[in-house]
Design a protein around this motif. Sequence first.
Motif, PDB file in Angstrom:
ATOM      1  N   SER A   1       0.823  -1.204   0.000  1.00  0.00           N
ATOM      2  CA  SER A   1       0.000   0.000   0.000  1.00  0.00           C
ATOM      3  C   SER A   1       0.856   1.252   0.000  1.00  0.00           C
ATOM      4  CB  SER A   1      -0.926  -0.013   1.234  1.00  0.00           C
ATOM      5  OG  SER A   1      -1.531  -1.272   1.378  1.00  0.00           O
ATOM      6  N   LYS A   2       0.186   2.396   0.038  1.00  0.00           N
ATOM      7  CA  LYS A   2       0.898   3.665  -0.004  1.00  0.00           C
ATOM      8  C   LYS A   2       1.696   3.937   1.264  1.00  0.00           C
ATOM      9  CE  LYS A   2      -3.179   6.314   1.498  1.00  0.00           C
ATOM     10  NZ  LYS A   2      -4.161   7.349   1.098  1.00  0.00           N
ATOM     11  N   ASN A   3       1.458   3.138   2.313  1.00  0.00           N
ATOM     12  CA  ASN A   3       2.265   3.271   3.523  1.00  0.00           C
ATOM     13  C   ASN A   3       3.502   2.369   3.460  1.00  0.00           C
ATOM     14  OD1 ASN A   3       1.083   0.783   3.811  1.00  0.00           O
ATOM     15  ND2 ASN A   3       0.250   1.137   5.858  1.00  0.00           N
ATOM     16  N   TYR A   4       3.759   1.800   2.251  1.00  0.00           N
ATOM     17  CA  TYR A   4       4.938   0.964   1.989  1.00  0.00           C
ATOM     18  C   TYR A   4       4.940  -0.319   2.820  1.00  0.00           C
ATOM     19  CZ  TYR A   4       6.419   5.368  -0.084  1.00  0.00           C
ATOM     20  OH  TYR A   4       6.478   6.520  -0.826  1.00  0.00           O
ATOM     21  N   ARG A   5       3.777  -0.769   3.238  1.00  0.00           N
ATOM     22  CA  ARG A   5       3.654  -2.015   3.980  1.00  0.00           C
ATOM     23  C   ARG A   5       2.474  -2.797   3.412  1.00  0.00           C
ATOM     24  NH1 ARG A   5       3.779  -0.854  10.346  1.00  0.00           N
ATOM     25  NH2 ARG A   5       4.103  -3.112  10.344  1.00  0.00           N
ATOM     26  N   TYR A   6       2.475  -4.097   3.664  1.00  0.00           N
ATOM     27  CA  TYR A   6       1.307  -4.887   3.297  1.00  0.00           C
ATOM     28  C   TYR A   6       0.199  -4.550   4.288  1.00  0.00           C
ATOM     29  CZ  TYR A   6       3.208  -7.695  -0.459  1.00  0.00           C
ATOM     30  OH  TYR A   6       3.704  -8.095  -1.664  1.00  0.00           O
ATOM     31  N   SER A   7      -0.924  -4.058   3.757  1.00  0.00           N
ATOM     32  CA  SER A   7      -1.992  -3.545   4.613  1.00  0.00           C
ATOM     33  C   SER A   7      -3.347  -3.942   4.069  1.00  0.00           C
ATOM     34  CB  SER A   7      -1.919  -2.013   4.709  1.00  0.00           C
ATOM     35  OG  SER A   7      -0.664  -1.592   5.182  1.00  0.00           O
ATOM     36  N   THR A   8      -4.344  -3.776   4.930  1.00  0.00           N
ATOM     37  CA  THR A   8      -5.739  -3.938   4.529  1.00  0.00           C
ATOM     38  C   THR A   8      -6.445  -2.586   4.632  1.00  0.00           C
ATOM     39  OG1 THR A   8      -6.122  -4.738   6.790  1.00  0.00           O
ATOM     40  CG2 THR A   8      -6.076  -6.378   5.034  1.00  0.00           C
ATOM     41  N   ASN A   9      -7.385  -2.373   3.721  1.00  0.00           N
ATOM     42  CA  ASN A   9      -8.166  -1.141   3.686  1.00  0.00           C
ATOM     43  C   ASN A   9      -9.476  -1.381   4.423  1.00  0.00           C
ATOM     44  OD1 ASN A   9     -10.142   0.822   2.852  1.00  0.00           O
ATOM     45  ND2 ASN A   9      -8.890   1.346   1.095  1.00  0.00           N
ATOM     46  N   HIS A  10      -9.745  -0.566   5.445  1.00  0.00           N
ATOM     47  CA  HIS A  10     -10.971  -0.698   6.240  1.00  0.00           C
ATOM     48  C   HIS A  10     -11.794   0.573   6.087  1.00  0.00           C
ATOM     49  CE1 HIS A  10      -9.630  -4.325   8.484  1.00  0.00           C
ATOM     50  NE2 HIS A  10      -8.454  -3.842   8.138  1.00  0.00           N
ATOM     51  N   GLN A  11     -12.991   0.420   5.564  1.00  0.00           N
ATOM     52  CA  GLN A  11     -13.913   1.534   5.428  1.00  0.00           C
ATOM     53  C   GLN A  11     -14.753   1.641   6.703  1.00  0.00           C
ATOM     54  OE1 GLN A  11     -14.239   3.648   2.484  1.00  0.00           O
ATOM     55  NE2 GLN A  11     -12.215   2.690   2.278  1.00  0.00           N
ATOM     56  N   VAL A  12     -14.709   2.803   7.320  1.00  0.00           N
ATOM     57  CA  VAL A  12     -15.399   3.011   8.602  1.00  0.00           C
ATOM     58  C   VAL A  12     -16.349   4.194   8.462  1.00  0.00           C
ATOM     59  CG1 VAL A  12     -15.112   3.588  11.038  1.00  0.00           C
ATOM     60  CG2 VAL A  12     -13.477   2.049   9.916  1.00  0.00           C
ATOM     61  N   VAL A  13     -17.559   4.038   8.977  1.00  0.00           N
ATOM     62  CA  VAL A  13     -18.573   5.092   8.961  1.00  0.00           C
ATOM     63  C   VAL A  13     -18.882   5.490  10.393  1.00  0.00           C
ATOM     64  CG1 VAL A  13     -20.920   5.719   8.276  1.00  0.00           C
ATOM     65  CG2 VAL A  13     -19.572   4.171   6.839  1.00  0.00           C
ATOM     66  N   ILE A  14     -18.882   6.794  10.672  1.00  0.00           N
ATOM     67  CA  ILE A  14     -19.265   7.282  11.996  1.00  0.00           C
ATOM     68  C   ILE A  14     -20.426   8.252  11.889  1.00  0.00           C
ATOM     69  CG2 ILE A  14     -16.866   7.081  12.778  1.00  0.00           C
ATOM     70  CD1 ILE A  14     -16.905  10.225  12.970  1.00  0.00           C
ATOM     71  N   ASP A  15     -21.124   8.435  12.985  1.00  0.00           N
ATOM     72  CA  ASP A  15     -22.173   9.448  13.088  1.00  0.00           C
ATOM     73  C   ASP A  15     -21.499  10.776  13.410  1.00  0.00           C
ATOM     74  OD1 ASP A  15     -24.171  11.219  14.325  1.00  0.00           O
ATOM     75  OD2 ASP A  15     -25.496   9.479  14.270  1.00  0.00           O
ATOM     76  N   ALA A  16     -21.758  11.795  12.593  1.00  0.00           N
ATOM     77  CA  ALA A  16     -21.079  13.080  12.771  1.00  0.00           C
ATOM     78  C   ALA A  16     -21.435  13.749  14.089  1.00  0.00           C
ATOM     79  CB  ALA A  16     -21.409  14.015  11.606  1.00  0.00           C
TER      80      ALA A  16
END
Length: 256
Positions: free
Chosen positions: A124-139
């Motif tokens: 990934s763009k952090n130069y490490r093997y990573s997972t992308n986690h989509q998180v939704v919060i209440d504003a």
Amino acid sequence: MSVVVTASEPGWIGLFSGLSERQFRKLVGVVRRRGGGAPTGGRPWSLPLEDRILLVAAYWRTNLTMRQLGPLFGISKSAADRVIDDIAPLLALAPVRRRHPAGTVLIVDGTLVPTRDRSVAASSKNYRYSTNHQVVIDANTRLVVAAGRPLPGNRHDARAYRESGVDRAVRNAPVLGDGGYRGTPALIPHWPRKDRPLTREQEADNTVHRRARARVEHAFSRMKTFKILRDCRLRGDGVHQAILGIARLHNLALAG
């Protein structure tokens, strides 16, 4: 084997889970209703349910190995591993099954979690093997509403938004996103063009948008005090269970 850490001493609860005694008892009740305290039909657990929940929180908080974690609770490393496999799914944040109240505004963003299991991670763009986690919060409440399935870390946010499943959690409420969510229903900032710079009104809108979206970054900052989200050694669904469980702890700490 002597026990060092136990939920019967309140100081350990706050240190590892970030919860008060009352909030921790509420969490124990949720796990018990989900079957965490039911007999397994096999060898009985050597730890009470409260200690097993605290062990999982301690693992997520410290990211210790099983060889290091087990002796703290007076059990073997294999027993600690079984406790995590049994309790972690029961701590997961429940999916949204009802409509959001009128006036609700949600915020979505993705965060990268360094993950060693290369079957679910990618460079990934952090130069490490990573997972992308989509998180939704209440504003308004800043509580986590949903966390999507983990995707390879090189997946673009707009695509991850659809493929992770969080889009189903925000269908009946407006959702704010950054520029990475072009092509989705998310409300994104105004973008200037070479022949059309932003007006003062658009710049003011973007300022309000940035200030609102900062709340999801604050949520990520609090969640990543759990070191498991800085270097996850879990395989398969482990990283997903960890972020769902940490989201529940985050919500309990905020809402009580």
